[in-house]
Design a protein around this motif. Sequence first.
Motif, PDB file in Angstrom:
ATOM      1  N   ARG A   1       0.844  -1.194   0.000  1.00 15.34           N
ATOM      2  CA  ARG A   1       0.000   0.000   0.000  1.00 15.34           C
ATOM      3  C   ARG A   1       0.887   1.254   0.000  1.00 15.34           C
ATOM      4  O   ARG A   1       0.613   2.226  -0.692  1.00 15.34           O
ATOM      5  CB  ARG A   1      -0.895  -0.007   1.247  1.00 15.34           C
ATOM      6  CG  ARG A   1      -1.875   1.136   1.239  1.00 15.34           C
ATOM      7  CD  ARG A   1      -2.810   1.078   2.420  1.00 15.34           C
ATOM      8  NE  ARG A   1      -3.784   2.152   2.316  1.00 15.34           N
ATOM      9  CZ  ARG A   1      -3.518   3.399   2.620  1.00 15.34           C
ATOM     10  NH1 ARG A   1      -2.311   3.737   3.035  1.00 15.34           N
ATOM     11  NH2 ARG A   1      -4.438   4.335   2.485  1.00 15.34           N
ATOM     12  N   LEU A   2       1.988   1.165   0.790  1.00 13.43           N
ATOM     13  CA  LEU A   2       2.881   2.313   0.889  1.00 13.43           C
ATOM     14  C   LEU A   2       3.472   2.669  -0.472  1.00 13.43           C
ATOM     15  O   LEU A   2       3.644   3.834  -0.813  1.00 13.43           O
ATOM     16  CB  LEU A   2       3.996   1.995   1.888  1.00 13.43           C
ATOM     17  CG  LEU A   2       4.912   3.150   2.240  1.00 13.43           C
ATOM     18  CD1 LEU A   2       4.130   4.334   2.757  1.00 13.43           C
ATOM     19  CD2 LEU A   2       5.925   2.705   3.282  1.00 13.43           C
ATOM     20  N   ARG A   3       3.733   1.630  -1.268  1.00 16.73           N
ATOM     21  CA  ARG A   3       4.284   1.858  -2.596  1.00 16.73           C
ATOM     22  C   ARG A   3       3.279   2.668  -3.426  1.00 16.73           C
ATOM     23  O   ARG A   3       3.646   3.591  -4.147  1.00 16.73           O
ATOM     24  CB  ARG A   3       4.580   0.507  -3.270  1.00 16.73           C
ATOM     25  CG  ARG A   3       5.734   0.560  -4.221  1.00 16.73           C
ATOM     26  CD  ARG A   3       6.164  -0.840  -4.606  1.00 16.73           C
ATOM     27  NE  ARG A   3       6.787  -1.549  -3.498  1.00 16.73           N
ATOM     28  CZ  ARG A   3       6.605  -2.839  -3.220  1.00 16.73           C
ATOM     29  NH1 ARG A   3       5.808  -3.573  -3.968  1.00 16.73           N
ATOM     30  NH2 ARG A   3       7.201  -3.395  -2.194  1.00 16.73           N
ATOM     31  N   LEU A   4       1.988   2.305  -3.302  1.00 17.04           N
ATOM     32  CA  LEU A   4       0.943   3.037  -4.022  1.00 17.04           C
ATOM     33  C   LEU A   4       0.859   4.474  -3.524  1.00 17.04           C
ATOM     34  O   LEU A   4       0.704   5.418  -4.312  1.00 17.04           O
ATOM     35  CB  LEU A   4      -0.411   2.338  -3.830  1.00 17.04           C
ATOM     36  CG  LEU A   4      -0.572   1.011  -4.585  1.00 17.04           C
ATOM     37  CD1 LEU A   4      -1.920   0.385  -4.263  1.00 17.04           C
ATOM     38  CD2 LEU A   4      -0.453   1.245  -6.088  1.00 17.04           C
ATOM     39  N   VAL A   5       0.963   4.635  -2.188  1.00 19.22           N
ATOM     40  CA  VAL A   5       0.886   5.983  -1.624  1.00 19.22           C
ATOM     41  C   VAL A   5       2.016   6.840  -2.184  1.00 19.22           C
ATOM     42  O   VAL A   5       1.819   8.010  -2.538  1.00 19.22           O
ATOM     43  CB  VAL A   5       0.955   5.928  -0.077  1.00 19.22           C
ATOM     44  CG1 VAL A   5       1.068   7.330   0.491  1.00 19.22           C
ATOM     45  CG2 VAL A   5      -0.263   5.222   0.485  1.00 19.22           C
ATOM     46  N   GLU A   6       3.226   6.218  -2.295  1.00 16.74           N
ATOM     47  CA  GLU A   6       4.361   6.965  -2.836  1.00 16.74           C
ATOM     48  C   GLU A   6       4.117   7.366  -4.289  1.00 16.74           C
ATOM     49  O   GLU A   6       4.414   8.488  -4.699  1.00 16.74           O
ATOM     50  CB  GLU A   6       5.643   6.119  -2.744  1.00 16.74           C
ATOM     51  CG  GLU A   6       6.172   5.936  -1.326  1.00 16.74           C
ATOM     52  CD  GLU A   6       6.640   7.254  -0.721  1.00 16.74           C
ATOM     53  OE1 GLU A   6       7.439   7.953  -1.372  1.00 16.74           O
ATOM     54  OE2 GLU A   6       6.183   7.592   0.385  1.00 16.74           O
ATOM     55  N   LEU A   7       3.551   6.436  -5.075  1.00 19.34           N
ATOM     56  CA  LEU A   7       3.232   6.742  -6.475  1.00 19.34           C
ATOM     57  C   LEU A   7       2.205   7.870  -6.540  1.00 19.34           C
ATOM     58  O   LEU A   7       2.337   8.802  -7.334  1.00 19.34           O
ATOM     59  CB  LEU A   7       2.668   5.495  -7.168  1.00 19.34           C
ATOM     60  CG  LEU A   7       3.682   4.465  -7.653  1.00 19.34           C
ATOM     61  CD1 LEU A   7       2.966   3.228  -8.173  1.00 19.34           C
ATOM     62  CD2 LEU A   7       4.546   5.068  -8.749  1.00 19.34           C
ATOM     63  N   ALA A   8       1.175   7.782  -5.670  1.00 18.12           N
ATOM     64  CA  ALA A   8       0.127   8.796  -5.652  1.00 18.12           C
ATOM     65  C   ALA A   8       0.718  10.153  -5.300  1.00 18.12           C
ATOM     66  O   ALA A   8       0.356  11.183  -5.871  1.00 18.12           O
ATOM     67  CB  ALA A   8      -0.958   8.402  -4.649  1.00 18.12           C
ATOM     68  N   ARG A   9       1.687  10.129  -4.358  1.00 11.38           N
ATOM     69  CA  ARG A   9       2.309  11.377  -3.952  1.00 11.38           C
ATOM     70  C   ARG A   9       3.022  12.047  -5.128  1.00 11.38           C
ATOM     71  O   ARG A   9       2.927  13.246  -5.339  1.00 11.38           O
ATOM     72  CB  ARG A   9       3.308  11.090  -2.829  1.00 11.38           C
ATOM     73  CG  ARG A   9       3.197  12.094  -1.712  1.00 11.38           C
ATOM     74  CD  ARG A   9       4.156  11.779  -0.595  1.00 11.38           C
ATOM     75  NE  ARG A   9       3.372  11.593   0.613  1.00 11.38           N
ATOM     76  CZ  ARG A   9       3.544  10.616   1.466  1.00 11.38           C
ATOM     77  NH1 ARG A   9       4.485   9.745   1.275  1.00 11.38           N
ATOM     78  NH2 ARG A   9       2.777  10.521   2.517  1.00 11.38           N
ATOM     79  N   ARG A  10       3.732  11.189  -5.885  1.00  9.58           N
ATOM     80  CA  ARG A  10       4.442  11.732  -7.042  1.00  9.58           C
ATOM     81  C   ARG A  10       3.447  12.273  -8.080  1.00  9.58           C
ATOM     82  O   ARG A  10       3.660  13.314  -8.686  1.00  9.58           O
ATOM     83  CB  ARG A  10       5.319  10.641  -7.681  1.00  9.58           C
ATOM     84  CG  ARG A  10       6.767  10.811  -7.267  1.00  9.58           C
ATOM     85  CD  ARG A  10       7.660   9.915  -8.083  1.00  9.58           C
ATOM     86  NE  ARG A  10       7.747   8.595  -7.457  1.00  9.58           N
ATOM     87  CZ  ARG A  10       8.163   7.489  -8.080  1.00  9.58           C
ATOM     88  NH1 ARG A  10       8.474   7.546  -9.366  1.00  9.58           N
ATOM     89  NH2 ARG A  10       8.248   6.356  -7.447  1.00  9.58           N
ATOM     90  N   PHE A  11       2.331  11.506  -8.246  1.00 10.02           N
ATOM     91  CA  PHE A  11       1.285  11.929  -9.175  1.00 10.02           C
ATOM     92  C   PHE A  11       0.731  13.291  -8.754  1.00 10.02           C
ATOM     93  O   PHE A  11       0.602  14.211  -9.573  1.00 10.02           O
ATOM     94  CB  PHE A  11       0.177  10.866  -9.195  1.00 10.02           C
ATOM     95  CG  PHE A  11      -1.094  11.302  -9.864  1.00 10.02           C
ATOM     96  CD1 PHE A  11      -1.190  11.379 -11.241  1.00 10.02           C
ATOM     97  CD2 PHE A  11      -2.213  11.648  -9.098  1.00 10.02           C
ATOM     98  CE1 PHE A  11      -2.365  11.778 -11.855  1.00 10.02           C
ATOM     99  CE2 PHE A  11      -3.382  12.049  -9.701  1.00 10.02           C
ATOM    100  CZ  PHE A  11      -3.467  12.117 -11.087  1.00 10.02           C
TER     101      PHE A  11
END
Lengths: 117, 302
Positions: free
Chosen positions: A84-94
């Motif tokens: 989930r954290l990986r997704l959160v990091e991607l979302a943050r970059r987005f």
Amino acid sequence: MLFRVDVAAAEPLADQIAAQVRGGIVRGELVPGERLPPARELADVLDINLHTVLRAYAKLRDENLIELRRGRGAVVRDDADATRLRLVELARRFVDEARRQGLREAEMVAIVKEAQP
Amino acid sequence: MRRLLVSAALVWLPVGVLGLTWAAWHGRLPDRIATHWNGTGAADGFGPASWFWGTLLAIGVAAGVAGVVAARTPGARFLLTTAGSVSGAAAAIWLATAGATLANPADARLGWRFLLVFAGLVWGVVVAAAAGPRPVTAPVGAPAVDPLELKPTERVAYSSTLRSPLLLGVTLVAAAVVAVAAATTAPAVWPVLALPLAAALLFARVRVTADRRGLRLVAGLVGVPVKRIALADIDSAEPARIAPMEWGGWGYRVAPGRSALVLRSGPGLVLRLRDGRRFAVTLDEPEVPAALLTALRHRASG
């Protein structure tokens, strides 16, 4: 894991430390139950203010990644979810990129919905 | 290789002495012999001769096996010496005890024979001498790492936690065995329980840190520093494959000129210190702390 901060960087030191812990969890270097270095010790060896480290740890606690307990220090939570954290990091970059392009929240949500097949 | 074979054979020699002397003497020995002596050399403990001999033989055989393993392992000189001393001492204890009993079966006196035990211990030195000098082990396959690239404004610290479920399991089993022995037969053994428990507390979880202070090992469960090496004392830091037999076994090992915390075989960090000593600890991805310590050394000296 490696804690690495640059005192000359624009990003606040607390954010740098929090980002490294997140990275450690994503890469599997920090597993649930693992203890982070005591804040006082980390502040000492990085030669930064104790409150900076405490601020980073508090941030990670608010993100439900670590637990802060008196006497036990900072421990990676059992439910700290690397996937989930990986997704959160991607979302943050987005979100960062979308903001740079001047997008508003509703437009970002629309893009995420569009991305669904 | 030939010298190592000879030295392994020398470890077995006392075992042979045990066998031959039993064959020659057991007919003349009483069923129960003196097995323990007080400070003046008079017997104050007795036991079955065959049981006493069997125990010493088992110890000798175990040392012999360890000696063969050590002879086959490059660099395991310390283990080889220890194996020689143990097998030598086992045979010497038997010779001293049985000899004293044979000399005067009615009232056995140890007398000068206690010196035999020292001679037995020195047997390890003979074994080591036969093995010859330790081969110069160039760090093959362990290239020195490139230092971590550090900007002058960067500050870096490494921290990692070592866990050893196996070591914890073994020490807890040992503690259980001691506890059962103490509860059933020998209450005097209770204090011995502290040993495996202390080992479990200290080494079940160890935090390793590398930073501007140097390298530190902190016992995780109790927070006690078990090893501190100042950055200024470190000559070089390299990743290497740690073979437990080369460092004297598992756990916290101390041998002349080197010490190590070995929790498994596999990758580890090896430090060469300024005074020529070496320290090793088993770690996943030892390249990271090795590169960091190398960079910090450069920064400190440059």
